[in-house]
Design an enzyme around this catalytic site. Structure first.
Site, PDB file in Angstrom:
ATOM      1  N   SER A  20      -6.890  21.458  14.381  1.00 22.03           N
ATOM      2  CA  SER A  20      -7.903  20.922  13.541  1.00 22.03           C
ATOM      3  C   SER A  20      -8.906  19.984  14.665  1.00 22.03           C
ATOM      4  O   SER A  20      -8.560  20.047  15.895  1.00 22.03           O
ATOM      5  CB  SER A  20      -7.108  19.481  12.977  1.00 22.03           C
ATOM      6  N   GLU A  22     -11.818  16.831  15.512  1.00 17.90           N
ATOM      7  CA  GLU A  22     -12.867  15.636  15.173  1.00 17.90           C
ATOM      8  C   GLU A  22     -14.041  15.730  15.633  1.00 17.90           C
ATOM      9  O   GLU A  22     -14.583  16.195  16.622  1.00 17.90           O
ATOM     10  CB  GLU A  22     -12.050  14.442  15.739  1.00 17.90           C
ATOM     11  N   TYR A  54     -15.738   7.098  11.377  1.00 20.07           N
ATOM     12  CA  TYR A  54     -16.284   6.262  10.724  1.00 20.07           C
ATOM     13  C   TYR A  54     -16.771   5.000  11.528  1.00 20.07           C
ATOM     14  O   TYR A  54     -15.836   4.580  12.178  1.00 20.07           O
ATOM     15  CB  TYR A  54     -15.356   5.759   9.603  1.00 20.07           C
ATOM     16  N   ASP A 114     -11.239  -1.513  14.559  1.00 18.71           N
ATOM     17  CA  ASP A 114     -11.015  -2.565  15.635  1.00 18.71           C
ATOM     18  C   ASP A 114     -11.583  -3.979  15.178  1.00 18.71           C
ATOM     19  O   ASP A 114     -12.438  -4.048  14.272  1.00 18.71           O
ATOM     20  CB  ASP A 114     -11.838  -2.039  16.725  1.00 18.71           C
ATOM     21  N   ALA A 131      -6.198  -5.888   3.999  1.00 22.61           N
ATOM     22  CA  ALA A 131      -5.781  -6.469   5.339  1.00 22.61           C
ATOM     23  C   ALA A 131      -5.403  -5.803   6.310  1.00 22.61           C
ATOM     24  O   ALA A 131      -5.349  -6.054   7.526  1.00 22.61           O
ATOM     25  CB  ALA A 131      -4.727  -7.476   4.741  1.00 22.61           C
ATOM     26  N   LYS A 173       3.329   2.872   6.779  1.00 21.61           N
ATOM     27  CA  LYS A 173       2.315   3.600   6.555  1.00 21.61           C
ATOM     28  C   LYS A 173       2.548   5.150   5.644  1.00 21.61           C
ATOM     29  O   LYS A 173       2.142   5.417   4.726  1.00 21.61           O
ATOM     30  CB  LYS A 173       1.363   3.981   7.404  1.00 21.61           C
ATOM     31  N   PHE A 224     -13.157   4.826  28.132  1.00 21.03           N
ATOM     32  CA  PHE A 224     -12.625   4.205  26.706  1.00 21.03           C
ATOM     33  C   PHE A 224     -10.942   4.394  26.545  1.00 21.03           C
ATOM     34  O   PHE A 224     -10.496   3.612  25.991  1.00 21.03           O
ATOM     35  CB  PHE A 224     -12.894   6.157  26.287  1.00 21.03           C
ATOM     36  N   HIS A 274      -4.788  18.612  17.418  1.00 22.48           N
ATOM     37  CA  HIS A 274      -5.920  18.069  16.870  1.00 22.48           C
ATOM     38  C   HIS A 274      -7.038  17.587  18.139  1.00 22.48           C
ATOM     39  O   HIS A 274      -6.380  17.116  18.979  1.00 22.48           O
ATOM     40  CB  HIS A 274      -5.548  16.452  16.165  1.00 22.48           C
TER      41      HIS A 274
HETATM   42  P1  FAD Z   1      -2.622   0.335  12.588  1.00 20.04           P
HETATM   43  O1  FAD Z   1      -1.552   1.590  12.614  1.00 20.04           O
HETATM   44  O2  FAD Z   1      -3.076  -0.168  11.102  1.00 20.04           O
HETATM   45  O3  FAD Z   1      -2.268  -0.920  13.392  1.00 20.04           O
HETATM   46  C1  FAD Z   1      -3.277  -1.786  13.987  1.00 20.04           C
HETATM   47  C2  FAD Z   1      -2.410  -3.100  14.183  1.00 20.04           C
HETATM   48  O4  FAD Z   1      -2.062  -3.849  12.987  1.00 20.04           O
HETATM   49  C3  FAD Z   1      -0.956  -2.945  14.976  1.00 20.04           C
HETATM   50  O5  FAD Z   1      -1.157  -3.974  15.925  1.00 20.04           O
HETATM   51  C4  FAD Z   1      -0.162  -3.190  13.873  1.00 20.04           C
HETATM   52  O6  FAD Z   1       1.172  -3.597  14.460  1.00 20.04           O
HETATM   53  C5  FAD Z   1      -0.824  -3.974  12.901  1.00 20.04           C
HETATM   54  N1  FAD Z   1      -0.461  -3.715  11.334  1.00 20.04           N
HETATM   55  C6  FAD Z   1      -0.702  -2.520  10.737  1.00 20.04           C
HETATM   56  N2  FAD Z   1      -0.111  -2.741   9.786  1.00 20.04           N
HETATM   57  C7  FAD Z   1       0.478  -3.895   9.454  1.00 20.04           C
HETATM   58  C8  FAD Z   1       1.066  -4.549   8.330  1.00 20.04           C
HETATM   59  N3  FAD Z   1       1.635  -3.812   7.232  1.00 20.04           N
HETATM   60  N4  FAD Z   1       1.313  -5.846   8.647  1.00 20.04           N
HETATM   61  C9  FAD Z   1       1.313  -6.428   9.868  1.00 20.04           C
HETATM   62  N5  FAD Z   1       0.556  -5.959  10.929  1.00 20.04           N
HETATM   63  C10 FAD Z   1       0.225  -4.598  10.774  1.00 20.04           C
HETATM   64  N6  FAD Z   1     -11.574   3.455  14.728  1.00 20.04           N
HETATM   65  C11 FAD Z   1     -12.820   3.360  13.857  1.00 20.04           C
HETATM   66  O7  FAD Z   1     -13.692   2.434  13.860  1.00 20.04           O
HETATM   67  N7  FAD Z   1     -13.413   4.529  13.349  1.00 20.04           N
HETATM   68  C12 FAD Z   1     -12.716   5.570  13.136  1.00 20.04           C
HETATM   69  O8  FAD Z   1     -13.137   6.497  12.797  1.00 20.04           O
HETATM   70  C13 FAD Z   1     -11.514   5.868  14.069  1.00 20.04           C
HETATM   71  N8  FAD Z   1     -10.782   6.997  14.152  1.00 20.04           N
HETATM   72  C14 FAD Z   1      -9.407   6.793  14.688  1.00 20.04           C
HETATM   73  C15 FAD Z   1      -8.740   7.929  14.587  1.00 20.04           C
HETATM   74  C16 FAD Z   1      -7.393   7.903  15.388  1.00 20.04           C
HETATM   75  C17 FAD Z   1      -6.743   9.192  15.288  1.00 20.04           C
HETATM   76  C18 FAD Z   1      -7.151   6.911  16.065  1.00 20.04           C
HETATM   77  C19 FAD Z   1      -5.619   7.109  16.562  1.00 20.04           C
HETATM   78  C20 FAD Z   1      -7.933   5.807  16.077  1.00 20.04           C
HETATM   79  C21 FAD Z   1      -9.063   5.853  15.253  1.00 20.04           C
HETATM   80  N9  FAD Z   1      -9.696   4.627  15.396  1.00 20.04           N
HETATM   81  C22 FAD Z   1     -11.019   4.582  14.593  1.00 20.04           C
HETATM   82  C23 FAD Z   1      -9.373   3.456  16.190  1.00 20.04           C
HETATM   83  C24 FAD Z   1      -8.677   2.238  15.302  1.00 20.04           C
HETATM   84  O9  FAD Z   1      -9.537   1.828  14.429  1.00 20.04           O
HETATM   85  C25 FAD Z   1      -8.357   1.177  16.291  1.00 20.04           C
HETATM   86  O10 FAD Z   1      -7.387   1.593  17.054  1.00 20.04           O
HETATM   87  C26 FAD Z   1      -7.774  -0.022  15.450  1.00 20.04           C
HETATM   88  O11 FAD Z   1      -7.656  -1.163  16.285  1.00 20.04           O
HETATM   89  C27 FAD Z   1      -6.278   0.180  14.691  1.00 20.04           C
HETATM   90  O12 FAD Z   1      -6.489   0.835  13.440  1.00 20.04           O
HETATM   91  P2  FAD Z   1      -5.216   1.630  13.059  1.00 20.04           P
HETATM   92  O13 FAD Z   1      -5.450   1.855  11.588  1.00 20.04           O
HETATM   93  O14 FAD Z   1      -5.374   2.820  13.969  1.00 20.04           O
HETATM   94  O15 FAD Z   1      -4.148   0.824  13.407  1.00 20.04           O
END
Ligand code: FAD
Length: 300
Positions: A20, A22, A54, A114, A131, A173, A224, A274
C-alpha cells in the site's frame, strides 16, 4: 538449530505480498501533476489501498478530500483518507467524515494529530473536539461503515511514557474498532520485530503494516526522524556520507538500503508493506518489483 529464513519472493509466490502507498495532497499545479503521475505509475501494482495525508490542524482538509474523491471517481485505487482531531470541534470533524462517505470513501486513517504548538509542546484537545484517536475512532464508527486504520510506533510515540503504554493505547484503538495499523517509519528492523512480538503478546491480532520510507533525501529524512522519535542508525548515516551533491548515487544507495530492509522483513515472514512515497514513484516502484509485485499483464 539454524534459523531458517522464509523463502524470498519470486514471481511465482509474490501473490501473498501486499503493498500500500501513502501520498500527500498537492499544493500547486506542478505538485498535482507529480502526484497523479505517481498514482498512475503505482496503481497497476494493485495496492491493497493508498492513503492520503491530512495536513496539521486540518490545513489540507479540502485538498485531502478532493484527492480521495478523485481516486474514488477514477476507480484505479482504493483510497484511505487520513483524519486528525486537531483544532476542530466534533461537528467539524464529523462533517469531514460525512463528506468522505458521500464521496464514496470507506477507509479512514484515524489519528489524534500533533500538538498545535508544534512537536514537543503539550497536546491540548479542542474543547468541543475528539480528545484523542480512540474517541475519534468511536465517532467515525457511529457515522458510517468505514474500515478504520490507525498509527503504531515501534520506537514509541515521543509523548508516551513507555512502549507498553503505547501498546495499551493501540489495544484501546483496536477495542474501539481499528482493524489495521500502519507503523511510523523505522530503519532498524529489530525495532519493528520486537514491537510486533510485544503487540502479539498483548493479544492484538490486527495487521501491523511496517511503514517503509525510501530515503529520497537523507538530511530531510533524518530531520523528520528526529521529530517523530524514529532513530537513524549510524550505519545508515554513513551510507549517505559525502553524497550531498551526488543525487544519482544517493538514489542508488537509497534503493539498496530499502531493498535490504524489505527483503529482510520478508525473511522474517512479513507480507504487507506500506510505503511512504513522498509522491515519487521510482524508488517505490523498483522496490515493489524486487518484492515480486508487478503490474498485471493482460492475457494475450
Ligand atoms: P495516538 O496513538 O493517538 O497517541 C498519541 C498520544 O496520545 C500518545 O502519547 C498516547 O499515549 C496518547 N493517547 C492516545 N489515546 C489515548 C487515550 N485514550 N487516553 C490517553 N492518552 C491517549 N499527522 C498528521 O497531522 N496528518 C496525517 O495525515 C498523519 N498521518 C500519519 C500516519 C501514520 C501512519 C503515522 C504513524 C503518523 C501520522 N501522523 C499524521 C502523525 C500523528 O498525527 C502524530 O504522531 C501524533 O502526535 C499522534 O497521533 P496518533 O493518532 O498517531 O497517536
Amino acid at each position: 538449530m539454524l534459523h531458517q529464513p522464509h523463502p524470498r519472493p519470486s514471481r511465482s509466490h509474490s501473490d501473498d505480498i501486499r503493498v500500500s502507498f501513502e501520498f500527500f495532497p498537492p499544493k500547486t499545479p506542478d505538485m498535482e501533476t507529480q502526484l497523479w503521475d505517481c498514482v498512475e505509475r503505482l496503481a497497476p501494482l494493485n495496492p491493497s489501498f493508498v492513503s492520503v495525508t491530512y495536513g496539521a490542524g486540518g490545513s489540507t482538509r479540502e485538498r485531502t478530500h478532493n484527492t480521495v474523491a478523485r481516486m474514488v471517481r477514477e476507480g484505479k485505487v482504493t483510497p484511505a483518507a487520513h483524519l486528525t482531531c486537531v483544532g476542530a470541534s466534533k461537528d467539524e470533524v464529523d462533517a469531514v467524515v460525512r463528506g468522505y462517505h458521500a464521496a464514496g470513501v470507506r477507509h479512514i486513517v484515524a489519528l489524534r494529530g500533533d500538538p498545535q504548538g508544534g512537536l514537543g509542546t503539550p497536546y491540548v484537545a479542542h474543547p468541543g473536539g475528539y480528545a484523542h484517536s480512540t474517541a475519534l475512532i468511536e465517532g467515525i464508527r457511529a457515522l458510517g461503515d468505514f474500515e478504520i486504520m490507525v498509527s503504531a510506533y515501534p520506537e514509541k510515540h515521543p509523548e508516551s511514557a513507555s512502549l507498553e503504554a503505547d501498546i495499551d493505547v493501540l489495544a484501546a484503538k483496536v477495542d474501539a474498532g481499528a482493524t489495521r495499523a500502519i507503523t511510523q517509519f523505522f530503519f532498524d528492523n529489530a525495532h519493528y520485530l520486537r514491537f510486533l512480538d510485544k503487540v502479539r503478546g498483548r493479544g492484538i491480532t490486527i495487521p501491523i503494516l511496517p511503514g517503509i520510507v525510501p530515503v529520497q533525501n537523507f538530511r530531510q529524512t533524518a530531520g523528520f526522524a528526529a521529530k517523530t522519535g524514529a532513530s537513524v542508525p549510524t550505519w545508515l548515516a554513513r551510507r549517505f556520507e559525502g553524497l550531498d551533491n551526488d543525487p544519482a548515487t544517493r538514489k542508488l544507495i537509497a534503493a539498496a538500503v530499502a531493498a535490504e530492509q524489505v527483503l529482510d522483513l520478508v525473511d522474517h515472514g512479513v507480507r504487507d508493506f506500506h510505503f511512504y512515497t513522498m509522491n515519487r514513484a521510482d524508488l517505490v516502484f523498483a522496490i515493489c518489483h524486487l518484492l515480486g509485485v508487478r503490474a498485471e499483464v493482460p492475457a494475450a
